[in-house]
Design a protein around this motif. Sequence first.
Motif, PDB file in Angstrom:
ATOM      1  N   THR A   1      -4.773  -0.986 -17.205  1.00  0.00           N
ATOM      2  CA  THR A   1      -5.436  -0.397 -16.045  1.00  0.00           C
ATOM      3  C   THR A   1      -6.296   0.771 -16.515  1.00  0.00           C
ATOM      4  O   THR A   1      -6.543   0.925 -17.708  1.00  0.00           O
ATOM      5  CB  THR A   1      -4.399   0.013 -14.973  1.00  0.00           C
TER       6      THR A   1
ATOM      7  N   THR B   1      -3.196   2.459 -20.013  1.00  0.00           N
ATOM      8  CA  THR B   1      -4.220   2.976 -19.119  1.00  0.00           C
ATOM      9  C   THR B   1      -5.269   3.719 -19.950  1.00  0.00           C
ATOM     10  O   THR B   1      -5.205   3.712 -21.184  1.00  0.00           O
ATOM     11  CB  THR B   1      -3.633   3.839 -17.986  1.00  0.00           C
TER      12      THR B   1
ATOM     13  N   THR C   1      -6.275  -5.216 -14.540  1.00  0.00           N
ATOM     14  CA  THR C   1      -6.115  -4.832 -13.127  1.00  0.00           C
ATOM     15  C   THR C   1      -7.294  -4.050 -12.557  1.00  0.00           C
ATOM     16  O   THR C   1      -7.123  -3.272 -11.618  1.00  0.00           O
ATOM     17  CB  THR C   1      -4.821  -4.014 -12.943  1.00  0.00           C
ATOM     18  N   TRP C   2      -8.474  -4.234 -13.103  1.00  0.00           N
ATOM     19  CA  TRP C   2      -9.656  -3.600 -12.506  1.00  0.00           C
ATOM     20  C   TRP C   2      -9.801  -4.050 -11.055  1.00  0.00           C
ATOM     21  O   TRP C   2     -10.196  -3.282 -10.171  1.00  0.00           O
ATOM     22  CB  TRP C   2     -10.887  -3.951 -13.339  1.00  0.00           C
ATOM     23  N   GLN C   3      -9.472  -5.311 -10.793  1.00  0.00           N
ATOM     24  CA  GLN C   3      -9.632  -5.847  -9.437  1.00  0.00           C
ATOM     25  C   GLN C   3      -8.838  -5.050  -8.407  1.00  0.00           C
ATOM     26  O   GLN C   3      -9.245  -4.940  -7.246  1.00  0.00           O
ATOM     27  CB  GLN C   3      -9.234  -7.330  -9.396  1.00  0.00           C
ATOM     28  N   PHE C   4      -7.726  -4.442  -8.791  1.00  0.00           N
ATOM     29  CA  PHE C   4      -6.918  -3.673  -7.839  1.00  0.00           C
ATOM     30  C   PHE C   4      -7.678  -2.445  -7.330  1.00  0.00           C
ATOM     31  O   PHE C   4      -7.320  -1.890  -6.293  1.00  0.00           O
ATOM     32  CB  PHE C   4      -5.615  -3.209  -8.496  1.00  0.00           C
ATOM     33  N   GLY C   5      -8.705  -2.019  -8.065  1.00  0.00           N
ATOM     34  CA  GLY C   5      -9.479  -0.850  -7.661  1.00  0.00           C
ATOM     35  C   GLY C   5     -10.504  -1.125  -6.583  1.00  0.00           C
ATOM     36  O   GLY C   5     -11.119  -0.194  -6.055  1.00  0.00           O
TER      37      GLY C   5
ATOM     38  N   SER D   1      -5.703   1.584  -8.654  1.00  0.00           N
ATOM     39  CA  SER D   1      -5.032   0.503  -9.371  1.00  0.00           C
ATOM     40  C   SER D   1      -3.708   0.993  -9.954  1.00  0.00           C
ATOM     41  O   SER D   1      -2.673   0.328  -9.843  1.00  0.00           O
ATOM     42  CB  SER D   1      -5.935  -0.024 -10.490  1.00  0.00           C
ATOM     43  N   GLU D   2      -3.731   2.163 -10.553  1.00  0.00           N
ATOM     44  CA  GLU D   2      -2.505   2.732 -11.125  1.00  0.00           C
ATOM     45  C   GLU D   2      -1.432   2.912 -10.055  1.00  0.00           C
ATOM     46  O   GLU D   2      -0.242   2.671 -10.298  1.00  0.00           O
ATOM     47  CB  GLU D   2      -2.800   4.071 -11.787  1.00  0.00           C
TER      48      GLU D   2
ATOM     49  N   TYR E   1     -10.253   2.822 -11.933  1.00  0.00           N
ATOM     50  CA  TYR E   1     -10.236   1.598 -11.130  1.00  0.00           C
ATOM     51  C   TYR E   1      -9.812   2.032  -9.720  1.00  0.00           C
ATOM     52  O   TYR E   1      -8.637   2.021  -9.371  1.00  0.00           O
ATOM     53  CB  TYR E   1      -9.262   0.578 -11.696  1.00  0.00           C
TER      54      TYR E   1
ATOM     55  N   ALA F   1      -0.328  -6.939  -4.692  1.00  0.00           N
ATOM     56  CA  ALA F   1      -0.158  -6.471  -6.069  1.00  0.00           C
ATOM     57  C   ALA F   1       1.236  -6.803  -6.581  1.00  0.00           C
ATOM     58  O   ALA F   1       1.412  -7.247  -7.723  1.00  0.00           O
ATOM     59  CB  ALA F   1      -0.423  -4.976  -6.152  1.00  0.00           C
TER      60      ALA F   1
ATOM     61  N   TYR G   1      -6.774  -4.806  -2.163  1.00  0.00           N
ATOM     62  CA  TYR G   1      -5.422  -5.336  -2.345  1.00  0.00           C
ATOM     63  C   TYR G   1      -4.397  -4.508  -1.594  1.00  0.00           C
ATOM     64  O   TYR G   1      -4.436  -3.273  -1.613  1.00  0.00           O
ATOM     65  CB  TYR G   1      -5.057  -5.360  -3.834  1.00  0.00           C
TER      66      TYR G   1
END
Length: 304
Positions: free
Chosen positions: A53, A81, A20-24, A62-63, A57, A36, A31
């Motif tokens: 995660t 994490t 889930t790096w992309q969520f950062g 992300s978290e 991020y 998500a 996002y």
Amino acid sequence: MKYRWLGKTGLKVSVVGVGTWQFGGEWGRTYSQREADGILNRAQELGINLIDTAECYGDHLSESLIGESISRNRGEWILATKFGHHFHRNFERTDEFDSREVVNQLEQSLRALKTDYVDLYQFHSGPDASFDRSELWETLNKQVQAGKIRHLGISIGSNENIHQTSQANNVNAKVIQVVYNRLDRKPETEVFPSCIEQNLGVLARVPLASGLLSGKYKPGATFATDDVRSRRDAAQLEQQMLEVQAIGRDEVPQGTDMAAWALAWCLNHPAVTCVIPGCKDIAQVEANAAAVELVETGHPQDAE
């Protein structure tokens, strides 16, 4: 979905997880909570139960997205994490491995994730000098005893870092996270044999070589400035794209999706428990999960 035992943790994990790096926000887009939710809900429908995660991020961003998304079914997920960095802005972090600061990071991660424990808490790509501080591991193991951490792990920065890998049992770490893919096989030399010897779980990150092994990028492709891949050496990227073309021609069976093949290639190594590819959307979650159809049976960590 197929499942394996994550080393000696007793955790039964899906062989494909969700990175889930992309969520950062460092992979070319941001996002919404709805997006998500869609990714994680679809992952669970497909039998995926591990989310990876990190504190950096985004600034626990992300978290936070993950925590909100899984707040209603937290117990059905294995949450991994990491710690060790202070996020300032996109692509800018500083190391924070002081034991008191790490406890503060843990508390912030727990709040963001809306939970009172994490299943796996990982030393995040830190230098050996920070890793070798006994006080850090004493502090972390107290958090294990307190129930805020179920298991400790080490996400090694260099995929040849045998120093940290070889010390895993000594610091009560039960999982190694490492870069491993068809373009980068360095862990096979020393890291993986050490993991097997110590009965460590292995999470293979970047299993698609930052998307290159999806087969969608051709030589000459470029990335936007808000995509972390734009910061890599251009000549190296070009060489890797050429290598991917050759792999697709010579190794991937005709009619087989290259991304699924690349994930299964990682999972067929006897040391690898789980791959944690990123996924930008629901379609990529589905494509990643389809890799299980190509995974060989009889792996040493098979749970069923």
